[in-house]
Design an enzyme around this catalytic site. Structure first.
Site, short mmCIF file in Angstrom:
data_model
loop_
_atom_site.label_atom_id
_atom_site.label_comp_id
_atom_site.label_asym_id
_atom_site.label_seq_id
_atom_site.Cartn_x
_atom_site.Cartn_y
_atom_site.Cartn_z
N ASN A 12 38.17 51.61 51.45
CA ASN A 12 39.49 51.88 50.91
C ASN A 12 39.46 53.29 50.31
O ASN A 12 38.91 53.50 49.24
CB ASN A 12 39.83 50.84 49.84
CG ASN A 12 41.23 50.99 49.30
OD1 ASN A 12 41.95 51.93 49.65
ND2 ASN A 12 41.64 50.07 48.45
N ARG A 18 41.28 50.46 55.12
CA ARG A 18 42.54 49.93 54.60
C ARG A 18 43.63 51.00 54.71
O ARG A 18 43.46 52.11 54.23
CB ARG A 18 42.36 49.54 53.13
CG ARG A 18 43.64 49.01 52.56
CD ARG A 18 43.56 48.86 51.07
NE ARG A 18 44.83 48.36 50.61
CZ ARG A 18 45.30 48.54 49.38
NH1 ARG A 18 44.59 49.19 48.50
NH2 ARG A 18 46.47 48.07 49.05
N HIS A 53 50.35 44.30 50.13
CA HIS A 53 49.31 43.29 49.84
C HIS A 53 49.14 42.30 51.00
O HIS A 53 48.70 41.17 50.78
CB HIS A 53 49.64 42.47 48.57
CG HIS A 53 49.86 43.28 47.34
ND1 HIS A 53 50.92 43.05 46.50
CD2 HIS A 53 49.16 44.30 46.81
CE1 HIS A 53 50.87 43.91 45.49
NE2 HIS A 53 49.80 44.68 45.66
N HIS A 75 50.53 37.01 44.65
CA HIS A 75 49.53 38.05 44.39
C HIS A 75 50.02 38.80 43.15
O HIS A 75 50.87 39.68 43.24
CB HIS A 75 49.40 38.98 45.60
CG HIS A 75 48.46 40.13 45.38
ND1 HIS A 75 47.24 40.25 46.04
CD2 HIS A 75 48.53 41.21 44.57
CE1 HIS A 75 46.63 41.35 45.64
NE2 HIS A 75 47.39 41.95 44.75
N GLY A 110 48.92 41.11 40.36
CA GLY A 110 47.94 42.02 39.76
C GLY A 110 48.72 43.09 39.02
O GLY A 110 49.84 42.84 38.57
N GLY A 158 49.93 45.69 40.53
CA GLY A 158 51.05 45.57 41.48
C GLY A 158 51.18 44.10 41.80
O GLY A 158 50.18 43.38 41.76
N ARG A 170 55.76 49.04 37.18
CA ARG A 170 56.89 49.18 38.12
C ARG A 170 57.98 48.17 37.80
O ARG A 170 57.69 47.05 37.39
CB ARG A 170 56.41 48.96 39.56
CG ARG A 170 55.39 49.96 40.00
CD ARG A 170 54.87 49.66 41.40
NE ARG A 170 53.44 49.84 41.45
CZ ARG A 170 52.64 49.29 42.36
NH1 ARG A 170 53.12 48.52 43.32
NH2 ARG A 170 51.34 49.50 42.33
N ASP A 213 48.97 46.24 30.81
CA ASP A 213 47.91 45.26 31.07
C ASP A 213 48.25 43.93 30.40
O ASP A 213 48.50 43.88 29.20
CB ASP A 213 46.58 45.82 30.50
CG ASP A 213 45.39 45.01 30.96
OD1 ASP A 213 45.43 43.77 30.83
OD2 ASP A 213 44.43 45.62 31.44
N GLY A 235 44.48 40.06 39.86
CA GLY A 235 44.04 40.17 38.46
C GLY A 235 44.71 39.20 37.50
O GLY A 235 44.03 38.44 36.80
N GLY A 267 46.96 36.70 38.35
CA GLY A 267 46.99 35.36 38.96
C GLY A 267 45.67 34.63 38.83
O GLY A 267 45.63 33.41 38.65
N GLU A 308 40.23 41.02 49.79
CA GLU A 308 40.78 41.89 50.83
C GLU A 308 39.66 42.57 51.62
O GLU A 308 39.78 42.78 52.82
CB GLU A 308 41.70 42.94 50.19
CG GLU A 308 42.98 42.32 49.67
CD GLU A 308 43.70 43.17 48.64
OE1 GLU A 308 43.24 43.20 47.49
OE2 GLU A 308 44.71 43.80 48.99
#
Ligand code: AMP
Length: 392
Positions: free
Chosen positions: A7, A88, A177, A203, A205, A207, A236, A278, A326, A328, A379
């Site tokens: 990645n 990726r 994702h 998912h 995290g 994001g 976001r 966070d 993260g 989840g 991933e």
């Protein structure tokens, strides 16, 4: 066969080396601050974590150093043992619905798609070129974050905006994702022993996105043209009334670039709490009675529940809800709050089972109408698996 999952970012390079098809992780790590001062790398293997500071001129230098580490640590005897390298790629547009070989034609499409992922696609190509020069005999593949979502129907992926925006500027929902949603949905089908399962994969995290998956195929996903759609995230905003943008831009004189920064970097949990992006800090804030953290968490959970409810209807029911990434995998309280809000769908959490972090587990009660699972995402393994299948 040894397969490397890569990645590449503009100044970083993450990697994991697997022995395939055994799926055994041999070594993983990350090179950071490539091309800038104070560069360093960390590697993990045999349960040890090592950090070294060194000059990293470019991505090629990072791969060369990786080869040295692999040989010095006797993980490989020669670099030819690495038969496949999977890269990726964030944006595959409408061109790729699966992992493909990194042919010159395919690479040029990835480059052409850079306008849709200006931070990510060019960096991935830099990483790929470096890998090709250091590992000339390995099969190189392109693994797209968007590929899994290519099964969405036209009425799902199109936006109700002037049609020319789609035909001229490729404006549509692509999702993100995808490798993670694919990995956890494959694992859920195995757990449920049902290849046709209707799944809602969350998912969550820094994001975050949610997908509706049926029979291993994505029906709908919450991310859009860019990774700032759907859920509220760390920084976001996710879905908002689009006309807020021209309104605030006119009121404040903000430029398009500044607006982009505000929506991507200063919104979400950070924007509402004023404390942090966070969820661990938000949880601490809630414990200390911080009202803005309490509000941020309520908004965050509400949006997750909204999407699960929407996808329950879209799928005509649901055979399992999956939490991953993260938040989840680790936020016991966020999962509990989401499950409690789904009581009308017959979801019943099990407090003791839900007291788990980073491990695969059933977290709902036996009499829950919909079973809820934590499935840690991988991933890197998904990238290695696709690459192994093409390289073998
Ligand atoms: P990811 O983008 O999947 O790496 O997720 C990173 C995010 O996971 C962090 O920003 C945190 O919000 C969240 N996270 C990680 N560990 C925990 C934890 N123990 N409890 C709550 N949230 C966590």
């Amino acid at each position: 066969m040894k397969v490397l999952s890569v990645n590449a970012g503009s100044s970083s390079l993450k990697f994991t080396l697997f022995e395939m098809p055994e799926e055994k992780e041999l070594i993983s790590g990350v090179f950071e601050r490539i091309g800038i001062e104070n560069s360093f790398y960390t590697i993990k293997f045999n349960g040890e974590k090592i950090k070294k500071e060194t000059e990293l001129k470019d991505h090629k230098a990072a791969f060369e150093l990786l080869v040295k580490e692999l040989i010095n640590n006797k993980i490989v005897e020669s670099l030819d043992e690495i038969a496949g390298i999977g890269h990726r790629i964030v944006q595959g547009g409408s061109y790729f619905d699966k992992t493909v070989l990194a042919t010159e034609d395919n690479i040029s499409i990835v480059e052409k798609l850079s306008s849709l992922a200006p931070l990510h696609n060019p960096a991935a190509v830099v990483g790929l070129r470096a890998a090709q020069s250091v590992f000339p005999n390995a099969t190189q593949t392109l693994v797209f974050d968007t590929a899994f979502h290519q099964t969405m129907e036209e009425e799902v992926y199109l936006y109700p905006v002037p049609y020319e925006w789609y035909t001229k500027y490729a404006v549509r929902r692509y999702g993100a994702h995808g490798t993670s949603h694919k990995y956890v949905s494959m694992r859920a089908n195995e757990i449920l022993d049902n290849d046709e399962a209707r799944l809602i994969t969350c998912h969550i995290g820094n994001g975050a996105s949610i997908s509706a998956v049926k029979g291993g195929k994505c029906v709908e996903t919450s991310m859009g043209l860019t990774p700032n759609a759907g859920l509220m995230m760390g920084t976001r905003c996710g879905d908002i009334d689009a006309t807020i943008l021209p309104y605030i831009m006119e009121e404040t004189g903000m430029s398009a670039k500044e607006m982009d920064t505000a929506l991507n970097k200063q919104s979400g949990l950070l924007g509402i709490s004023g404390v942090s992006s966070d969820s661990r800090d938000i949880e601490d804030g809630i414990k200390n009675g911080d009202e803005r953290c309490i509000l941020a968490q309520k908004m965050y959970v509400k949006r997750i529940v909204d999407f699960i409810a929407k996808y329950y209807v879209e799928l005509g029911g649901c055979d399992a809800i999956i939490f991953t990434a993260g938040v989840g995998e680790n936020s016991i309280s966020t999962r509990m709050e989401v499950m409690e809000k789904l009581a009308c769908l017959g979801v019943k959490p099990d407090e003791e089972r839900n007291n788990v972090r980073g491990k695969e587990a059933l977290i709902s009660a036996d009499n829950s109408k919909i079973p809820v699972y934590v499935i840690p995402t991988n991933e890197e393994l998904m990238i290695a698996t696709d690459t192994y299948n093409l390289a073998k």
